[in-house]
Design a protein around this motif. Structure first.
Motif, PDB file in Angstrom:
ATOM      1  N   ILE A 178       0.840  -1.202   0.000  1.00 55.08           N
ATOM      2  CA  ILE A 178       0.000   0.000   0.000  1.00 55.08           C
ATOM      3  C   ILE A 178       0.875   1.253   0.000  1.00 55.08           C
ATOM      4  O   ILE A 178       0.631   2.203  -0.757  1.00 55.08           O
ATOM      5  N   GLN A 179       1.918   1.263   0.842  1.00 54.30           N
ATOM      6  CA  GLN A 179       2.812   2.420   0.890  1.00 54.30           C
ATOM      7  C   GLN A 179       3.490   2.624  -0.458  1.00 54.30           C
ATOM      8  O   GLN A 179       3.644   3.767  -0.927  1.00 54.30           O
ATOM      9  N   GLU A 180       3.882   1.523  -1.081  1.00 55.54           N
ATOM     10  CA  GLU A 180       4.566   1.600  -2.380  1.00 55.54           C
ATOM     11  C   GLU A 180       3.617   2.139  -3.455  1.00 55.54           C
ATOM     12  O   GLU A 180       4.021   2.934  -4.318  1.00 55.54           O
ATOM     13  N   ALA A 181       2.361   1.717  -3.426  1.00 53.59           N
ATOM     14  CA  ALA A 181       1.392   2.187  -4.418  1.00 53.59           C
ATOM     15  C   ALA A 181       1.134   3.688  -4.270  1.00 53.59           C
ATOM     16  O   ALA A 181       0.867   4.391  -5.252  1.00 53.59           O
ATOM     17  N   ARG A 182       1.209   4.195  -3.054  1.00 52.92           N
ATOM     18  CA  ARG A 182       0.948   5.622  -2.801  1.00 52.92           C
ATOM     19  C   ARG A 182       2.143   6.515  -3.109  1.00 52.92           C
ATOM     20  O   ARG A 182       1.980   7.711  -3.372  1.00 52.92           O
ATOM     21  N   ARG A 183       3.335   5.945  -3.075  1.00 54.93           N
ATOM     22  CA  ARG A 183       4.553   6.747  -3.161  1.00 54.93           C
ATOM     23  C   ARG A 183       4.629   7.630  -4.410  1.00 54.93           C
ATOM     24  O   ARG A 183       5.046   8.798  -4.303  1.00 54.93           O
ATOM     25  N   PRO A 184       4.241   7.172  -5.599  1.00 58.79           N
ATOM     26  CA  PRO A 184       4.369   8.030  -6.789  1.00 58.79           C
ATOM     27  C   PRO A 184       3.536   9.310  -6.737  1.00 58.79           C
ATOM     28  O   PRO A 184       3.796  10.238  -7.506  1.00 58.79           O
ATOM     29  N   PHE A 185       2.556   9.367  -5.837  1.00 58.07           N
ATOM     30  CA  PHE A 185       1.650  10.512  -5.811  1.00 58.07           C
ATOM     31  C   PHE A 185       1.938  11.472  -4.659  1.00 58.07           C
ATOM     32  O   PHE A 185       1.295  12.515  -4.540  1.00 58.07           O
ATOM     33  N   GLN A 186       2.906  11.123  -3.808  1.00 55.49           N
ATOM     34  CA  GLN A 186       3.067  11.890  -2.577  1.00 55.49           C
ATOM     35  C   GLN A 186       3.539  13.327  -2.818  1.00 55.49           C
ATOM     36  O   GLN A 186       3.084  14.260  -2.133  1.00 55.49           O
TER      37      GLN A 186
END
Length: 554
Positions: A178-186
């Motif tokens: 989940i953290q990895e999926a969110r990382r590109p948008f942070q």
């Protein structure tokens, strides 16, 4: 892109509907009352159309046409409606017989209109449009992350089942995915919030306030002060946090873990069956119908009307905006239930929560003015959170073999709601009292508050991830300062639940009457009508802690 060539056509169509109200002559208080009702009918018709556009966009975020229609509403239609509404308010407030209106029916309405006029600043019109555009940008980013799990693309909401696994390694991999999926948008999310922070500060200054927090408090017509909330924050830490720590340590020991990590909070102990609900939405709807019918047949009847009209969308989908809510459709005299159900154990409670909003909205249908049906968050959430607890004794219909554990899990969720609500509200006060802060300072402040409200969670090695979890709190971006209401309403709901177990019929009668008041009176009066106290005193939180401690058998 918005087709601005259509703006004049749309403006003329809307203006044509408002002109009779703007031009008609009012000579008596009866004329005024009829005029107010006509105004409300027009406003409700337009509001339902705009709600439809909003729903279309929420249900299909990747559809550019639907996004443009929604943005057009926010940037063109709503500002025009605000201007026309301002003209109507000026017309009404100038009447020399205005004082003849019955204050018991129109007092809150007139006070709200006068308040809105004091907040208006022409220089804020463009800023408010910019704010809405930024909120739409965030919604798109918030719903973008797709998790690649075991070779399958899945939504963040659908990862819940893996976070509840009895296998600690699976839980850890799911949390990391989940953290990895969110990382590109942070970075984009940070940029959007920086822009929101600036435009909101400018809105506050433009309206004559020193900070956005104070502007919002007056805009929301809050009946309490920031100082009272600071007392509430302290009470949560003093009375609720120790109970949360005890429950977390009990859970850690049940999991057989030497420490309690971010991926352990939902974990299922070995040799224990996780709580499950029906993955078939049709079965779940039938079960919830039976639960409502057992509590109060009138609640079930309201829900059946929603089902018969197909006024709901329940399943999580990649193109659908995350979250759940209930939108009133005043002309159709129903509501739309919007959820993202995944077959997880909390699905029934999510549904009951939104049905609570639906029942509240329905009970307000007979009220004469649109204003009376625009419910304060404190009373709206009282309806929804109380509905969850009123249905407690009937949960065996939904969880035939696991109702006892499901009830306990929900009470534990209440502990988390109370403590997280205090933490998030504290964070929001800091954000807008310190509008010049940097992203690094923002993350550091959230991390400090995470520790202050933490139970026994060990974040070693993942401080950065935990410090930035605020990015995925949708309310911070789209509904600023809307979160402490969950705490206030949960305290009220627990009191109603206690009363319900002593006097079911009387409590239900008072509850329904309180909801039917809508916005005709103060929040405090609605709570009192429901038979509960609206208080920020530490003693009130101490009693809530004792109730939860007794129920959880700590």
């Amino acid at each position: 892109m918005i087709d601005y060539q259509q703006i004049n056509m749309e403006q003329n169509a809307i203006l044509k509907r408002y002109l009779p109200l703007l031009n008609c002559e009012l000579h008596t208080v009866d004329d005024l009352q009829n005029w107010l009702r006509d105004t409300s009918r027009l406003q409700e018709a337009i509001a339902e159309t705009l709600s439809g556009h909003y729903l279309d966009y929420q249900l299909d975020l990747n559809n550019e046409q639907k996004r443009n229609i929604f943005l057009y509403d926010q940037q063109v239609v709503r500002p025009l409606l605000d201007k026309l509404g301002g003209l109507l308010t000026t017309k009404m407030l100038s009447l020399d017989f205005l004082h003849e209106l019955d204050p018991s029916q129109y007092g809150s309405y007139l006070a709200s209109k006068r308040n809105a006029r004091t907040l208006y600043a022409v220089e804020n019109e463009q800023r408010l449009r910019e704010e809405e555009s930024l909120k739409a940008d965030y919604l798109h980013l918030y719903s973008q992350p797709i998790v690649l799990w075991e070779g399958t693309a899945t939504t963040v909401a659908e990862m819940d089942i893996w976070l509840r696994s009895a296998d600690r390694d699976i839980r850890k991999r799911a949390w990391a995915a989940i953290q990895e999926a969110r990382r590109p948008f942070q970075d984009e999310i940070e940029s959007v919030f920086d822009s929101l922070l600036q435009v909101r500060h400018d809105i506050a200054i433009g309206a004559g306030f020193s900070n956005y927090r104070d502007y919002v408090f007056q805009s929301l017509e809050r009946e309490y002060t920031p100082q009272e909330l600071f007392i509430l924050h302290e009470s949560l830490q003093h009375y609720i946090l120790p109970l949360k720590r005890h429950i977390e340590d009990e859970h850690r020991r049940a999991l057989g873990c030497p420490d309690y990590r971010p991926w352990d909070t939902l974990g299922t102990p070995q040799n224990t069956s996780p709580v499950t609900s029906s993955p078939d939405p049709h079965i779940l709807l039938d079960q919830i119908d039976a639960v409502l019918d057992a509590v109060d047949p009138s609640f079930a009847q309201i829900f059946r009307q929603v089902r018969e009209r197909g006024s709901y969308d329940l399943a999580a989908r990649p193109e659908k905006a995350a979250g759940q809510f209930c939108i009133p459709l005043p002309v159709s005299r129903t509501s739309f239930l919007y959820l993202n159900l995944t077959g997880g154990p909390q699905d029934p409670m999510f549904l009951l929560h939104e049905i609570g909003h639906c029942i509240h909205q329905t009970l307000c249908h007979p009220l004469p003015l649109t204003h009376h049906k625009q419910l304060p968050n404190e009373t709206a959430e009282l309806a929804a959170l109380t509905m969850e607890l009123l249905c407690f004794d009937c949960l065996d219909i939904v969880y035939p073999q696991q109702s006892k554990k499901a009830k306990r899990d929900h009470l534990i969720n209440i502990l988390y709601l109370l403590t997280s609500g205090g933490m998030i509200d504290s964070f929001q006060h800091w954000l807008y009292e310190n509008p010049q802060h940097t992203p690094e300072e923002r993350a550091a402040r959230f991390q400090t508050l995470t520790y202050a409200y933490n139970g026994i969670l060990d974040m070693d090695g993942y401080h950065e991830e935990m410090a930035n979890q605020w990015r995925y709190l949708r309310h911070l971006f789209q509904f600023p300062f809307y979160y402490i209401e969950y705490v206030i309403a949960q305290v009220g709901a627990l009191q109603i639940w206690y009363n319900y177990r002593q006097d079911p019929a009387g409590t239900l009668q008072r509850f329904k009457y309180a909801l039917s008041l809508g916005r005709t009176c103060s929040v405090r009066e609605v709570y009192e009508a429901a038979g509960v106290r609206f208080s920020f005193e530490p003693e009130a939180m101490r009693k809530i802690a004792e109730l939860l401690e007794e129920e959880l058998k700590v």
